[in-house]
Design a protein around this motif. Structure first.
Motif, PDB file in Angstrom:
ATOM      1  N   LEU A  77       0.827  -1.208   0.000  1.00 45.74           N
ATOM      2  CA  LEU A  77       0.000   0.000   0.000  1.00 45.74           C
ATOM      3  C   LEU A  77       0.863   1.259   0.000  1.00 45.74           C
ATOM      4  O   LEU A  77       1.846   1.355   0.745  1.00 45.74           O
ATOM      5  CB  LEU A  77      -0.929  -0.019   1.220  1.00 45.74           C
ATOM      6  N   ASP A  78       0.482   2.228  -0.796  1.00 46.90           N
ATOM      7  CA  ASP A  78       1.138   3.532  -0.844  1.00 46.90           C
ATOM      8  C   ASP A  78       0.194   4.555  -0.220  1.00 46.90           C
ATOM      9  O   ASP A  78      -0.796   4.947  -0.837  1.00 46.90           O
ATOM     10  CB  ASP A  78       1.436   3.904  -2.292  1.00 46.90           C
ATOM     11  N   PRO A  79       0.460   4.998   1.012  1.00 47.47           N
ATOM     12  CA  PRO A  79      -0.458   5.924   1.679  1.00 47.47           C
ATOM     13  C   PRO A  79      -0.686   7.221   0.913  1.00 47.47           C
ATOM     14  O   PRO A  79      -1.721   7.871   1.078  1.00 47.47           O
ATOM     15  CB  PRO A  79       0.230   6.190   3.024  1.00 47.47           C
ATOM     16  N   ALA A  80       0.253   7.605   0.076  1.00 51.51           N
ATOM     17  CA  ALA A  80       0.109   8.860  -0.663  1.00 51.51           C
ATOM     18  C   ALA A  80      -0.862   8.727  -1.838  1.00 51.51           C
ATOM     19  O   ALA A  80      -1.406   9.736  -2.299  1.00 51.51           O
ATOM     20  CB  ALA A  80       1.469   9.316  -1.172  1.00 51.51           C
ATOM     21  N   PHE A 112     -10.218  -1.133  13.496  1.00 54.74           N
ATOM     22  CA  PHE A 112      -9.144  -1.342  12.535  1.00 54.74           C
ATOM     23  C   PHE A 112      -9.033  -0.142  11.590  1.00 54.74           C
ATOM     24  O   PHE A 112      -7.919   0.324  11.290  1.00 54.74           O
ATOM     25  CB  PHE A 112      -9.397  -2.625  11.739  1.00 54.74           C
ATOM     26  N   ALA A 113     -10.162   0.371  11.144  1.00 51.38           N
ATOM     27  CA  ALA A 113     -10.144   1.568  10.293  1.00 51.38           C
ATOM     28  C   ALA A 113      -9.521   2.740  11.038  1.00 51.38           C
ATOM     29  O   ALA A 113      -8.736   3.521  10.458  1.00 51.38           O
ATOM     30  CB  ALA A 113     -11.564   1.906   9.851  1.00 51.38           C
ATOM     31  N   GLN A 114      -9.838   2.859  12.307  1.00 51.38           N
ATOM     32  CA  GLN A 114      -9.271   3.923  13.139  1.00 51.38           C
ATOM     33  C   GLN A 114      -7.744   3.785  13.219  1.00 51.38           C
ATOM     34  O   GLN A 114      -7.011   4.788  13.127  1.00 51.38           O
ATOM     35  CB  GLN A 114      -9.907   3.843  14.533  1.00 51.38           C
ATOM     36  N   ALA A 115      -7.260   2.546  13.378  1.00 50.03           N
ATOM     37  CA  ALA A 115      -5.817   2.313  13.455  1.00 50.03           C
ATOM     38  C   ALA A 115      -5.136   2.636  12.127  1.00 50.03           C
ATOM     39  O   ALA A 115      -4.025   3.187  12.105  1.00 50.03           O
ATOM     40  CB  ALA A 115      -5.552   0.860  13.851  1.00 50.03           C
ATOM     41  N   GLU A 157      -2.217   5.749  11.084  1.00 50.10           N
ATOM     42  CA  GLU A 157      -0.981   5.581  10.317  1.00 50.10           C
ATOM     43  C   GLU A 157      -0.865   6.591   9.177  1.00 50.10           C
ATOM     44  O   GLU A 157       0.138   6.608   8.456  1.00 50.10           O
ATOM     45  CB  GLU A 157      -0.935   4.185   9.690  1.00 50.10           C
ATOM     46  N   GLY A 158      -1.911   7.369   8.968  1.00 51.21           N
ATOM     47  CA  GLY A 158      -1.910   8.286   7.831  1.00 51.21           C
ATOM     48  C   GLY A 158      -2.475   7.686   6.559  1.00 51.21           C
ATOM     49  O   GLY A 158      -2.289   8.244   5.467  1.00 51.21           O
TER      50      GLY A 158
END
Length: 508
Positions: free
Chosen positions: A23-26, A59-62, A66-67
């Motif tokens: 996964l690429d958070p950007a 889990f969505a909150q976690a 993480e950004g």
């Protein structure tokens, strides 16, 4: 967006799931959805629904912490189509991703849905293997070709060799592969059962509980008190508690049952394993460490690891290798409707009332309660496999079809003709009396074989053997009871059939 839409299902709540691996958070967005279709395709226990929705929201909150961008659709959001397919299509329209990436599901029906997505969505759909398991589909198939999946025990030994778990060189730790004969002690009256750690709902979980009460109030089971862990951190605390406080006693007493003690020495972590809050590898490693440090005996640790590395992996491999035909078999031709007591818990049979009561209270019962009480009764009564399978899938927090169906279809109902278990796990009242205190104070007596005061398991057991004699009498593991049956006077057989027929006819 130029990135990918990562679709995470409710039983994939781990950061290491394959759909999130690169996964690429950007650029990427994680999609998670709550939909009524998944809550209602069987009438799931209210606690099961609350557990999974609360774990998903945490889990969505976690992930957000993480950004990572998360597109989260709640059950009561306006416009929710209430299906995986509808919500994925809406998300693709919202975000215009380069592709959809998803990890394969745990249920055949959802895999069939995913196959359709590639045809109906305007972007590519990449379905990745679920690598959270020790044995891949390809490896299971290869072991099958090598004749190492005919029975779980042989598969389990091969998995021990491959992983090195509880091995000393090429030999099993303790000098034998399986310590099952040392795991069948009845619970002494004086033995103190350790208190079990439960987790108070936080505000987010409380929101979910209120939602479930409002929308699924007619479903089976109690919603309160709710004590399941719904975060990775709390699931790890639950694992710590098991390893330190109850694993040492698990080996001796894993088959025991006691009225009013719903958990005994069992791990209570199967819901966390099956939804992703814990991984099988870390759980087995912790158990092995307890043995090597002297904190838990070999029969406890081997018995626990066998449940995960052996049974859990084996039934998952069997499910994916043999579906969808597997679910349709009915080797014993069982057709009886599921008795109402499975939903109400109202029965003078104390063992059934205790096990169904625990299920109602916690969306949980341990494996012997499931196999040798509620399952044994369904087998002896000739309940239609699909009906009892739906019940098990609905009422337990850890039940997903890949693990539930083979266990019930094969182990409980022998509907697969012996693919999973070499014989039906049928037993009379003597077994329940030996392994529990349920028979004390019951309306029926396990020492009485026939007549009004007899334990129904006694005459149902022999009636089951009589009814299925042409199918089962050649099974070598049933040779002893069939020899006894052969010596039984015709009048006695007639009385047994009459008792069983009258009892079963009286069930609502």
């Amino acid at each position: 967006m130029n990135g990918h839409l990562r679709f995470v299902l409710g039983d994939q709540l781990t950061r290491e799931v394959s759909s999130l691996a690169d996964l690429d958070p950007a650029r990427d967005i994680v999609l998670m959805v709550e939909v009524e279709a998944e809550a209602r395709y069987v009438p799931h226990h209210k606690q099961k629904i609350a557990f999974l929705l609360a774990a998903m929201r945490h889990f969505a909150q976690a992930l957000r912490a993480e950004g990572i961008r998360v597109d989260y659709v709640r059950l009561d959001d306006a416009g929710n189509t209430q299906s995986f397919t509808g919500e994925l299509a809406r998300a693709v329209a919202r975000h215009a991703p380069a592709s959809v990436i998803v990890t394969e599901p745990g249920e055949w029906r959802v895999r069939e849905m995913m196959a359709d997505w590639a045809e109906t969505l305007p972007v590519p759909v990449h379905i990745r293997e679920d690598d959270r398991f020790f044995c891949s589909h390809a490896e299971f198939a290869a072991l099958g070709r090598a004749r190492k999946t005919g029975r779980m025990e042989f598969f389990y030994r091969e998995m021990r060799r491959r992983t090195g778990l509880l091995m000393r060189g090429d030999a099993p730790e303790g000098g034998q592969w399986n310590f099952d004969p040392e795991n069948r002690r009845a619970l002494p009256r004086s033995l103190r059962v350790p208190p079990r750690r439960r987790f108070a709902p936080d505000a987010l979980t409380r929101e979910v509980i209120d939602l479930v009460a409002a929308r699924f109030g007619g479903h089976f089971g109690d919603l309160e008190p709710f004590g399941w862990a719904v975060t990775r951190a709390d699931a790890l605390r639950a694992l710590d508690h098991f390893i330190e406080d109850t694993l040492p006693g698990f080996g001796d007493y894993q088959d025991a049952m006691k009225a009013g003690e719903d958990f005994l020495f069992h791990s209570l972590i199967s819901p966390y394993l099956n939804c992703g809050l814990l991984t099988a590898r870390e759980v087995c490693a912790r158990a092995e460490e307890a043995f090597r440090s002297g904190a838990a005996p070999i029969n406890a640790v081997e018995g626990f690891i066998r449940q995960i590395l052996g049974w859990r992996e084996f039934v998952r491999g069997l499910y994916w290798a043999e579906m969808p035909a597997y679910a349709g078999s009915n080797h014993l031709g069982a057709t009886r409707d599921l008795p109402v007591m499975y939903w109400t818990g109202e029965t003078p049979m104390r063992c059934m009332a205790e096990c169904i009561g625990a299920t109602r209270r916690h969306a949980y019962a341990h494996h012997i309660q499931r196999l040798m009480v509620t399952g044994n009764f369904a087998l002896l009564a000739g309940v239609a496999p699909a009906q009892i399978e739906e019940w098990y899938l609905a009422v337990y927090a850890d039940a997903f079809e890949w693990v539930e169906l083979p266990n019930v279809h094969g182990m409980v109902m022998h509907a697969d003709g012996g693919r999973l278990g070499s014989k039906p796990y049928a037993a009379s009242g003597a077994y329940i009396d030996r392994m529990s205190d349920y028979c004390k104070g019951c309306a029926f007596d396990p020492k009485i074989k026939r007549g009004p005061g007899a334990c129904p398991f006694n005459y149902l057991y022999w009636n089951f053997l009589i009814e299925n004699e042409t199918v089962l009498s050649a099974n070598p593991r049933l040779a002893m009871p069939y020899r006894t049956l052969a010596r039984m006077p015709a009048a006695q057989r007639t009385e047994i059939v009459a008792d069983a027929t009258a009892f079963l006819a009286g069930l609502p």
